[in-house]
Write a protein that holds these residues in place. Structure first.
Motif, PDB file in Angstrom:
ATOM      1  N   SER A  28      12.723  10.174  -1.329  1.00  0.00           N
ATOM      2  CA  SER A  28      12.244  11.485  -1.870  1.00  0.00           C
ATOM      3  C   SER A  28      10.964  10.753  -2.753  1.00  0.00           C
ATOM      4  O   SER A  28      10.763   9.628  -3.251  1.00  0.00           O
ATOM      5  N   GLY A  29       9.985  11.832  -3.253  1.00  0.00           N
ATOM      6  CA  GLY A  29       9.008  11.216  -4.037  1.00  0.00           C
ATOM      7  C   GLY A  29       7.711  10.947  -3.238  1.00  0.00           C
ATOM      8  O   GLY A  29       7.787  10.750  -2.247  1.00  0.00           O
ATOM      9  N   PRO A  30       6.745  10.576  -4.129  1.00  0.00           N
ATOM     10  CA  PRO A  30       5.431  10.077  -3.439  1.00  0.00           C
ATOM     11  C   PRO A  30       5.417   8.748  -3.403  1.00  0.00           C
ATOM     12  O   PRO A  30       4.370   8.043  -3.616  1.00  0.00           O
ATOM     13  N   SER A  31       6.342   8.120  -2.928  1.00  0.00           N
ATOM     14  CA  SER A  31       6.569   6.449  -2.956  1.00  0.00           C
ATOM     15  C   SER A  31       6.408   5.783  -1.457  1.00  0.00           C
ATOM     16  O   SER A  31       6.280   4.684  -1.355  1.00  0.00           O
ATOM     17  N   TRP A  32       6.283   6.837  -0.434  1.00  0.00           N
ATOM     18  CA  TRP A  32       6.122   6.205   0.950  1.00  0.00           C
ATOM     19  C   TRP A  32       4.503   6.478   1.177  1.00  0.00           C
ATOM     20  O   TRP A  32       4.036   7.463   1.151  1.00  0.00           O
ATOM     21  N   TYR A  33       3.834   5.373   1.682  1.00  0.00           N
ATOM     22  CA  TYR A  33       2.573   5.565   1.997  1.00  0.00           C
ATOM     23  C   TYR A  33       2.295   4.430   3.247  1.00  0.00           C
ATOM     24  O   TYR A  33       2.911   3.344   3.350  1.00  0.00           O
ATOM     25  N   ALA A  43      -4.640 -12.510   2.236  1.00  0.00           N
ATOM     26  CA  ALA A  43      -4.512 -12.432   0.704  1.00  0.00           C
ATOM     27  C   ALA A  43      -3.798 -11.023   0.371  1.00  0.00           C
ATOM     28  O   ALA A  43      -2.812 -10.882  -0.363  1.00  0.00           O
ATOM     29  N   VAL A  44      -4.709 -10.006   0.832  1.00  0.00           N
ATOM     30  CA  VAL A  44      -4.397  -8.507   0.609  1.00  0.00           C
ATOM     31  C   VAL A  44      -2.965  -8.244   1.262  1.00  0.00           C
ATOM     32  O   VAL A  44      -2.326  -7.414   0.764  1.00  0.00           O
ATOM     33  N   LEU A  45      -2.631  -8.551   2.510  1.00  0.00           N
ATOM     34  CA  LEU A  45      -1.376  -8.081   3.011  1.00  0.00           C
ATOM     35  C   LEU A  45      -0.508  -8.931   2.379  1.00  0.00           C
ATOM     36  O   LEU A  45       0.759  -8.381   2.148  1.00  0.00           O
ATOM     37  N   THR A  46      -0.431 -10.184   1.881  1.00  0.00           N
ATOM     38  CA  THR A  46       0.590 -10.557   1.153  1.00  0.00           C
ATOM     39  C   THR A  46       0.888  -9.866  -0.130  1.00  0.00           C
ATOM     40  O   THR A  46       2.062  -9.927  -0.641  1.00  0.00           O
ATOM     41  N   SER A  47      -0.199  -9.349  -0.949  1.00  0.00           N
ATOM     42  CA  SER A  47       0.048  -8.651  -2.055  1.00  0.00           C
ATOM     43  C   SER A  47       0.668  -7.547  -2.000  1.00  0.00           C
ATOM     44  O   SER A  47       1.691  -6.908  -2.570  1.00  0.00           O
ATOM     45  N   LEU A  48       0.529  -6.874  -0.916  1.00  0.00           N
ATOM     46  CA  LEU A  48       1.059  -5.588  -0.233  1.00  0.00           C
ATOM     47  C   LEU A  48       2.468  -5.789  -0.095  1.00  0.00           C
ATOM     48  O   LEU A  48       3.228  -4.897  -0.573  1.00  0.00           O
ATOM     49  N   ARG A  49       2.708  -6.663   0.541  1.00  0.00           N
ATOM     50  CA  ARG A  49       4.470  -7.003   0.664  1.00  0.00           C
ATOM     51  C   ARG A  49       4.961  -7.470  -0.310  1.00  0.00           C
ATOM     52  O   ARG A  49       6.326  -7.205  -0.439  1.00  0.00           O
ATOM     53  N   THR A  50       4.361  -8.301  -1.210  1.00  0.00           N
ATOM     54  CA  THR A  50       5.283  -8.854  -2.254  1.00  0.00           C
ATOM     55  C   THR A  50       5.295  -8.179  -3.627  1.00  0.00           C
ATOM     56  O   THR A  50       5.652  -8.770  -4.787  1.00  0.00           O
ATOM     57  N   ASP A  51       4.437  -7.067  -3.815  1.00  0.00           N
ATOM     58  CA  ASP A  51       4.530  -6.323  -4.825  1.00  0.00           C
ATOM     59  C   ASP A  51       5.973  -5.946  -5.315  1.00  0.00           C
ATOM     60  O   ASP A  51       6.858  -5.712  -4.797  1.00  0.00           O
ATOM     61  N   SER A  52       6.226  -6.341  -6.545  1.00  0.00           N
ATOM     62  CA  SER A  52       7.629  -6.231  -7.167  1.00  0.00           C
ATOM     63  C   SER A  52       8.146  -4.845  -7.320  1.00  0.00           C
ATOM     64  O   SER A  52       9.455  -4.653  -7.367  1.00  0.00           O
ATOM     65  N   ASP A  53       7.302  -3.753  -7.125  1.00  0.00           N
ATOM     66  CA  ASP A  53       8.009  -2.437  -6.978  1.00  0.00           C
ATOM     67  C   ASP A  53       8.243  -1.948  -5.421  1.00  0.00           C
ATOM     68  O   ASP A  53       8.504  -0.788  -5.470  1.00  0.00           O
ATOM     69  N   VAL A  54       7.888  -2.642  -4.470  1.00  0.00           N
ATOM     70  CA  VAL A  54       8.006  -2.455  -3.163  1.00  0.00           C
ATOM     71  C   VAL A  54       9.521  -2.648  -2.666  1.00  0.00           C
ATOM     72  O   VAL A  54       9.844  -3.704  -2.854  1.00  0.00           O
ATOM     73  N   ALA A  55      10.392  -1.565  -2.194  1.00  0.00           N
ATOM     74  CA  ALA A  55      11.526  -1.612  -1.729  1.00  0.00           C
ATOM     75  C   ALA A  55      11.577  -1.988  -0.378  1.00  0.00           C
ATOM     76  O   ALA A  55      12.750  -2.739   0.093  1.00  0.00           O
ATOM     77  N   ALA A  56      10.769  -1.686   0.550  1.00  0.00           N
ATOM     78  CA  ALA A  56      10.828  -2.107   2.010  1.00  0.00           C
ATOM     79  C   ALA A  56       9.259  -1.979   2.628  1.00  0.00           C
ATOM     80  O   ALA A  56       8.289  -1.181   1.817  1.00  0.00           O
ATOM     81  N   TRP A  57       8.967  -2.544   3.518  1.00  0.00           N
ATOM     82  CA  TRP A  57       7.901  -2.478   4.404  1.00  0.00           C
ATOM     83  C   TRP A  57       8.103  -2.864   5.814  1.00  0.00           C
ATOM     84  O   TRP A  57       8.633  -3.602   6.146  1.00  0.00           O
ATOM     85  N   THR A  69       6.673   2.481  -5.263  1.00  0.00           N
ATOM     86  CA  THR A  69       6.507   3.626  -6.351  1.00  0.00           C
ATOM     87  C   THR A  69       5.157   3.973  -6.600  1.00  0.00           C
ATOM     88  O   THR A  69       4.267   3.408  -5.847  1.00  0.00           O
ATOM     89  N   THR A  70       5.007   5.183  -7.447  1.00  0.00           N
ATOM     90  CA  THR A  70       3.657   5.489  -7.653  1.00  0.00           C
ATOM     91  C   THR A  70       2.780   4.527  -8.158  1.00  0.00           C
ATOM     92  O   THR A  70       1.554   4.384  -7.677  1.00  0.00           O
TER      93      THR A  70
END
Length: 646
Positions: A28-33, A43-57, A69-70
């Protein structure tokens, strides 16, 4: 019992995954994108995958879908284009699909007004992330698709521009030689052949249009001086024929390369209107165009140009052909296969091509990617998750094979429709893929008429500073062409190239690989292997691998045996083993299968071997201690016996 190759392929579908499937972390919520990572960079791909607020990718190639998360969405939006995704409902599960086209989802939605249907959250090329109630997901399975639960942390495809290993850049001399083959491609001639094949109204199995297409292709191959056969097989109760044309090699005729693509078609009204211009007159005409290129520039190795029938009925023609290859003993001659399926469409000016294979074709993927960088404007996306086209039977037989296909497959709205006409086929897209394929094939099969000698050495699967371990085999491979090769030498250096030790010398001219058992106590922060080709007249050509790190090890060993059945195995063994060709023995009895899963491979070793036990209770009786060991089939080196009680 499924074949070991098929089991390995199933294990290889998930390249970097969480070992346990769970429902989405957030529903739920605006957390899926979804993030467009087409040109993002590693470098960008790594940042997206390792963000501490990311639950799954879930990485699909040009798109990565994220549950976060938002705040993580805001950070992603600073790096790349972000689109919100409607999250899965609480009663839905995520699935990864291959060969489920948006057209199929659209038809399903129309046929079930007001009813629940699976939803595509995002797609990229052949792959999609789908949300569905478990009882509904089978609605998407038309027998020509693959559907599996999605695991957080899955990479099914990746643009080479987003990989730290980067796009392979050829030397200037190699690029010049590759361009010689690419420049012989005539895109106008290719598109004219596409138009001819699409003009037969339909090429559906059992129709006169398919027979006319067969005769056209056979006649064109014969006019080039090739030896042509049309072996027959059954598709259900209908007869069909492959068209097989061989160009014999001038100096290495026993080496064989295959170029192929299917020529049958299908649509919503297949008996009357299935022009199949893009799927797959484009690929079949591509086979014919490469035959024209190489008939005019006779190769050193033999090449077979094949147009398959029955692909739209489940790869029937290619399966029949591969069975005959294996039965006749010719499969050992085949050094590589390039297949073309839908090569003439792009939705925009980004000419992106997908190279799809398995671990068996990794070296051939490298050759094609190198050729693409040298002779084309293509952006290369790579996947080691093969499914649904004529490359699969070859890979299941262990033959190095790569599918070359447009990466905008999911955007082609005329797929499997009577509107799949010649007007949709782009000269630039098909021409660029053919340039890549011609250059790669020229490098592999060689040309006896003055081609500049080329040599490319590599360690299988290695990138810059890959760590390998002493006591285990390191596969060294190379490609070579041009000139008359007499022999090869293989050497290694553990001191940054200051001194070299001979591993093998005077290897025959037909050899293209050597397995080095790295000394158990070897250690180096910067090691290399290199190959030297000796040509007639005394000239030499040398090429070295990327730098490697070597660490000592205690050799193969078992740490534990775990009885946790998976889809493809009955148990697994933890420890340290060679990364290929392992054999499991239990109390002296050889088991039928040992699977190496790429998720657990590190350099030239793996930490897990998965085993198949036809009768688990008989092989591992409960309460009885048995002796287990793993044997490396390349070296014969075995672990010590390990006592285990189930």
């Amino acid at each position: 019992m499924r074949s070991l190759t098929a089991l390995f392929m199933a294990a290889a579908i998930l390249l970097a995954v969480d070992p346990a499937f769970t429902r989405p972390a957030s529903a739920s919520g605006p957390s899926w994108y979804a993030v467009d990572v087409t040109m993002a960079g590693p470098a960008v791909l790594t940042s997206l995958r390792t963000d501490s607020d990311v639950a799954a990718w879930y990485e699909l190639g040009d798109v990565i879908v994220v549950s976060g998360t938002t705040d993580s969405r805001k950070r992603a939006a600073r790096l790349a284009e972000v689109t919100d995704v409607v999250p899965p409902r609480n009663d839905e599960v995520l699935y990864l699909t291959r060969h489920v086209h948006p057209n199929d989802v659209e038809r399903l939605t129309i046929s079930r007004p007001g009813g629940r249907v699976p939803r595509v959250l995002a797609s990229s090329g052949l792959y999609a992330l789908v949300s569905s109630a478990p009882e509904d997901i089978s609605l998407l399975d038309d027998g020509h698709s693959d559907i599996a639960p999605a695991y957080s942390g899955t990479t099914v495809a990746r643009s080479l521009g987003n990989d730290f290993a980067g796009v392979l850049q050829p030397s200037s001399s190699k690029a010049a030689a590759l361009n010689g083959y690419a420049d012989a491609v005539d895109p106008e001639r290719w598109r004219a052949a596409v138009a001819t094949l699409a003009g037969f109204r339909t090429r559906y199995v059992g129709t006169g249009g398919l027979s006319a297409a067969r005769d056209y292709l056979a006649g064109e191959f014969q006019s080039l001086g090739l030896t042509v056969t049309t072996p027959e097989f059954l598709v259900g109760n209908k007869k069909a024929q492959n068209v097989v044309a061989e160009l014999r090699g001038t100096t290495r005729p026993d080496e064989l390369y295959v170029v192929c693509g299917h020529y049958d078609s299908i649509s919503e009204q297949p008996l009357n209107a299935a022009p199949g211009a893009e799927d797959n007159a484009s690929g079949a005409a591509g086979v014919l165009e490469l035959a024209r290129v190489f008939a005019a520039r006779p190769p050193e190795a033999s090449i077979r140009f094949i147009a398959f029938s029955g692909e739209e009925f489940g790869l029937v023609g290619s399966e029949d052909y591969v069975e005959s290859l294996v039965r006749d003993g010719d499969s050992r001659r085949v050094r590589g296969v390039i297949t073309m399926d839908m090569i003439g469409f792009s939705r925009d000016g980004d000419l992106d091509v997908l190279l799809e294979s398995s671990g068996a074709g990794a070296d051939l993927v490298d050759v094609l990617a190198t050729a693409a960088a040298a002779v084309s404007d293509l952006r290369v996306v790579v996947s080691y998750n093969p499914f649904g086209s004529d490359h699969v039977p070859f890979l299941e037989a262990g033959i190095p094979t790569v599918l070359t296909i447009e990466n905008d497959w999911d955007a082609y709205r005329d797929y499997h429709k009577s509107s799949d006409r010649i007007e949709n086929v782009r000269l630039d897209m098909g021409g660029q893929i053919l340039r890549m394929n011609a250059a790669a094939l020229g490098h592999l099969a060689g040309n006896a008429d003055g081609e500049e000698p080329m040599l490319s050495a590599r360690v299988r699967f290695a990138t810059d500073r890959t760590t390998v371990y002493g006591g285990f085999t390191l596969p060294i491979e190379w490609t070579a062409s041009g000139g008359a090769i007499e022999s090869f030498d293989v050497e290694a250096s553990v001191d940054d190239g200051s001194t070299w030790s001979v591993l093998a010398s005077q290897l025959p001219a037909g050899e293209r690989n050597f397995n080095w058992t790295v000394p158990e106590d070897a250690r180096s922060n910067r090691a290399f292997v290199r190959v030297t080709a000796h040509f007639e007249g005394g000239s030499l050509l040398t090429d070295a691998s990327v730098p490697l790190s070597i660490r000592p090890s205690g050799g193969p060993a078992i740490k534990a045996v775990k009885f946790k059945p998976t889809t493809n195995a009955d148990f697994f063994i933890k420890g340290r083993f060679g990364d290929d060709a392992q054999l499991i023995e239990v109390s002296g009895v050889q088991l039928p299968g040992a699977i190496v899963d790429p998720r657990y491979v590190d350099g030239n070793v793996t930490s897990r071997i998965f085993g198949i036990a036809p009768d688990l209770d008989a092989i591992f009786p409960k309460g009885v201690t048995v002796q287990v060991r793993v044997v490396d089939m390349r070296t014969g080196v075995a672990t010590a016996h390990f006592a285990v009680t189930r």
